[in-house]
Design a protein around this motif. Structure first.
Motif, PDB file in Angstrom:
ATOM      1  N   THR A 209      93.523  18.658  78.478  1.00  0.00           N
ATOM      2  CA  THR A 209      92.172  18.107  78.364  1.00  0.00           C
ATOM      3  C   THR A 209      92.218  16.589  78.360  1.00  0.00           C
ATOM      4  OG1 THR A 209      91.417  20.055  77.125  1.00  0.00           O
ATOM      5  CG2 THR A 209      90.135  18.041  76.860  1.00  0.00           C
ATOM      6  N   SER A 210      91.191  15.972  78.925  1.00  0.00           N
ATOM      7  CA  SER A 210      91.053  14.508  78.867  1.00  0.00           C
ATOM      8  C   SER A 210      90.252  14.155  77.618  1.00  0.00           C
ATOM      9  CB  SER A 210      90.329  13.988  80.118  1.00  0.00           C
ATOM     10  OG  SER A 210      91.097  14.223  81.270  1.00  0.00           O
ATOM     11  N   TRP A 211      90.892  13.455  76.698  1.00  0.00           N
ATOM     12  CA  TRP A 211      90.296  13.188  75.400  1.00  0.00           C
ATOM     13  C   TRP A 211      89.685  11.796  75.345  1.00  0.00           C
ATOM     14  CZ3 TRP A 211      90.200  17.478  72.488  1.00  0.00           C
ATOM     15  CH2 TRP A 211      91.158  18.461  72.746  1.00  0.00           C
ATOM     16  N   SER A 212      88.687  11.634  74.445  1.00  0.00           N
ATOM     17  CA  SER A 212      88.103  10.297  74.255  1.00  0.00           C
ATOM     18  C   SER A 212      87.699  10.126  72.790  1.00  0.00           C
ATOM     19  CB  SER A 212      86.904  10.095  75.191  1.00  0.00           C
ATOM     20  OG  SER A 212      85.913  11.097  74.984  1.00  0.00           O
ATOM     21  N   SER A 213      86.402  10.041  72.498  1.00  0.00           N
ATOM     22  CA  SER A 213      85.952   9.845  71.121  1.00  0.00           C
ATOM     23  C   SER A 213      85.902  11.182  70.381  1.00  0.00           C
ATOM     24  CB  SER A 213      84.559   9.219  71.125  1.00  0.00           C
ATOM     25  OG  SER A 213      83.612  10.143  71.660  1.00  0.00           O
ATOM     26  N   PRO A 214      85.943  11.159  69.033  1.00  0.00           N
ATOM     27  CA  PRO A 214      85.887  12.413  68.278  1.00  0.00           C
ATOM     28  C   PRO A 214      84.672  13.273  68.623  1.00  0.00           C
ATOM     29  CG  PRO A 214      86.585  10.641  66.836  1.00  0.00           C
ATOM     30  CD  PRO A 214      86.212   9.997  68.146  1.00  0.00           C
ATOM     31  N   GLU A 215      83.508  12.662  68.763  1.00  0.00           N
ATOM     32  CA  GLU A 215      82.303  13.432  69.082  1.00  0.00           C
ATOM     33  C   GLU A 215      82.425  14.094  70.452  1.00  0.00           C
ATOM     34  OE1 GLU A 215      77.518  12.696  69.753  1.00  0.00           O
ATOM     35  OE2 GLU A 215      78.632  11.372  68.415  1.00  0.00           O
ATOM     36  N   SER A 216      82.892  13.354  71.436  1.00  0.00           N
ATOM     37  CA  SER A 216      83.082  13.925  72.767  1.00  0.00           C
ATOM     38  C   SER A 216      84.177  14.984  72.760  1.00  0.00           C
ATOM     39  CB  SER A 216      83.444  12.821  73.768  1.00  0.00           C
ATOM     40  OG  SER A 216      82.401  11.879  73.894  1.00  0.00           O
ATOM     41  N   ASN A 217      85.183  14.782  71.937  1.00  0.00           N
ATOM     42  CA  ASN A 217      86.284  15.743  71.879  1.00  0.00           C
ATOM     43  C   ASN A 217      85.827  17.093  71.324  1.00  0.00           C
ATOM     44  OD1 ASN A 217      87.956  13.782  72.910  1.00  0.00           O
ATOM     45  ND2 ASN A 217      88.843  13.218  70.933  1.00  0.00           N
ATOM     46  N   HIS A 218      84.925  17.070  70.349  1.00  0.00           N
ATOM     47  CA  HIS A 218      84.367  18.324  69.849  1.00  0.00           C
ATOM     48  C   HIS A 218      83.668  19.073  70.984  1.00  0.00           C
ATOM     49  CE1 HIS A 218      85.014  16.929  65.686  1.00  0.00           C
ATOM     50  NE2 HIS A 218      84.879  18.205  65.368  1.00  0.00           N
ATOM     51  N   THR A 219      82.917  18.342  71.779  1.00  0.00           N
ATOM     52  CA  THR A 219      82.199  18.957  72.903  1.00  0.00           C
ATOM     53  C   THR A 219      83.175  19.536  73.917  1.00  0.00           C
ATOM     54  OG1 THR A 219      80.361  17.419  72.611  1.00  0.00           O
ATOM     55  CG2 THR A 219      80.518  18.546  74.731  1.00  0.00           C
ATOM     56  N   ARG A 220      84.255  18.822  74.182  1.00  0.00           N
ATOM     57  CA  ARG A 220      85.245  19.294  75.152  1.00  0.00           C
ATOM     58  C   ARG A 220      85.880  20.613  74.691  1.00  0.00           C
ATOM     59  NH1 ARG A 220      85.188  13.816  76.051  1.00  0.00           N
ATOM     60  NH2 ARG A 220      85.642  13.121  78.202  1.00  0.00           N
TER      61      ARG A 220
END
Length: 373
Positions: A209-220
């Motif tokens: 997975t391509s990770w970024s911010s914690p909030e976006s990571n939850h969505t991913r």
């Protein structure tokens, strides 16, 4: 596999980030929690929380039989037997540190994925319930069976049982009825179903997975789990809770715990799942039933920190009262399966006796600072 009771690993991701992997590693005891395991998990998860390279945490149990079957009740029993006046030191420390870990998982800023395969009971459910992404499998068997040993559904039970529909939380708390993957999804105990054989493949997918911010990571993680879940819907077992929803709602309608207990025990059935629930309640601890009643009817509006503070009072009081010790003796120590409850009848349990379980044994609750990580 290593002899260490908990294994910690950092899996490299394709984008340079890492996923922290926690493995409960006491397969012979169904990965039951010891105090040292709780302490090490809390410490490492705090380190990972502050490490920008760690983007998510994955929790699993060693072997194929259990994620975690609960806590090390035998050592707690010994602590209760050895205690003089006041709370047993080991038991008090165990519950305090366990609830701190459970709370940390609930409020963790990064995705926490829990692979809830096999037996998930008691303290194991405390770990799983707080995870942001909870996965169940074809062998998941989930329950809070504390009524059988004179404890109560702790580790946040006040929080998650109150959020179940149509009296299900009260029913499960009173009977300790076991739930499978379909039931867990129905009740909000789980977020997705995957076959156990897919565990490593799903973990590999997380590392790609391509990770970024914690909030976006939850969505991913949510999107990934949803996609995988949809592919395996046909393999999901049939559930019990959905088909018994009307019955559960009916028997939990009473105005008192004795009314509800009577309704459950007298419900006419030849259904195996309901029959097992009736047997557990019939043989269970009447005091526990009263504690569960108050958890549901007085605890629904509590904040999460206040839930754990209140449950710590209840848990420590259980170690200072005879029912918990007697229940463990009968089921796990002597194994005569004949606990001698102080009040054998549900109707005979005095209000003043139940009140004692909600009276703080300290001037300052050991979890008074829980909201501050």
């Amino acid at each position: 596999m290593s002899e260490k009771p908990v294994l910690f690993e950092e899996r490299e991701c394709s984008d340079g980030h890492r996923i922290g992997v926690i493995t409960l590693n006491v397969e012979k005891s169904l990965n039951a929690l010891k105090l040292s395991m709780i302490e090490s998990m809390y410490s490492v998860m705090q380190e990972w929380r502050l490490d920008d390279k760690i983007v998510a945490v994955f929790m699993q149990g060693a072997g194929d039989k259990a994620f975690c079957a609960g806590g090390d009740i035998v050592q707690m029993y010994e602590s209760m037997c050895d205690a003089g006046e006041g709370p047993p030191a080991y038991a008090e420390e165990f519950f305090t540190r366990e609830y701190r870990l459970d709370y940390l998982i609930h409020v963790y800023p990064k995705p926490v994925v829990c692979w809830g395969n096999g037996i998930v009971m008691g303290g194991g459910l405390g770990l799983m319930a707080g995870a942001s992404h909870r996965i169940v499998t074809e062998s998941s068997r989930i329950a809070m069976p504390e009524v059988t040993i004179g404890l109560f559904p702790d580790v946040g039970g006040t929080w998650f049982l109150n959020r179940m529909p149509d009296g299900a939380g009260l029913y499960l708390g009173l009977t300790g009825a076991a739930c499978n993957a379909a039931d867990a999804l129905e009740l909000g105990w789980a977020d997705g179903f995957l076959p156990h054989a897919q565990k490593e493949a799903f973990l590999q997918a997380l590392t790609r997975t391509s990770w970024s911010s914690p909030e976006s990571n939850h969505t991913r993680v949510t999107q990934l789990l949803r996609s995988w879940n949809e592919q395996h819907q046909s393999q999901r077992p049939g559930g019990q809770v959905a088909q018994h929803r009307a019955m559960i709602k009916q028997v939990t309608q009473g105005d008192s715990v004795t009314q509800v207990v009577d309704a459950i025990l007298n419900y006419p059935t030849v259904d195996e799942w309901v029959g097992k629930a009736q047997k557990s309640l019939r043989n269970g601890c009447p005091t526990t039933a009263h504690l569960v009643w108050r958890q549901i009817h007085e605890g629904g509006g509590l904040s999460l920190p206040d839930v754990f503070k209140r449950e710590l009072i209840m848990a420590v009081q259980c170690t200072m009262h005879p029912e918990f010790r007697e229940g463990v003796r009968a089921l796990l120590i002597d194994k005569d399966f004949k606990p001698q409850w102080r009040y054998p009848s549900f109707a005979d349990v005095p209000v003043a006796w139940v009140d004692e379980f909600f009276s703080s044994p300290w001037d300052v609750n050991p979890l008074h600072d829980l909201a501050v990580l």
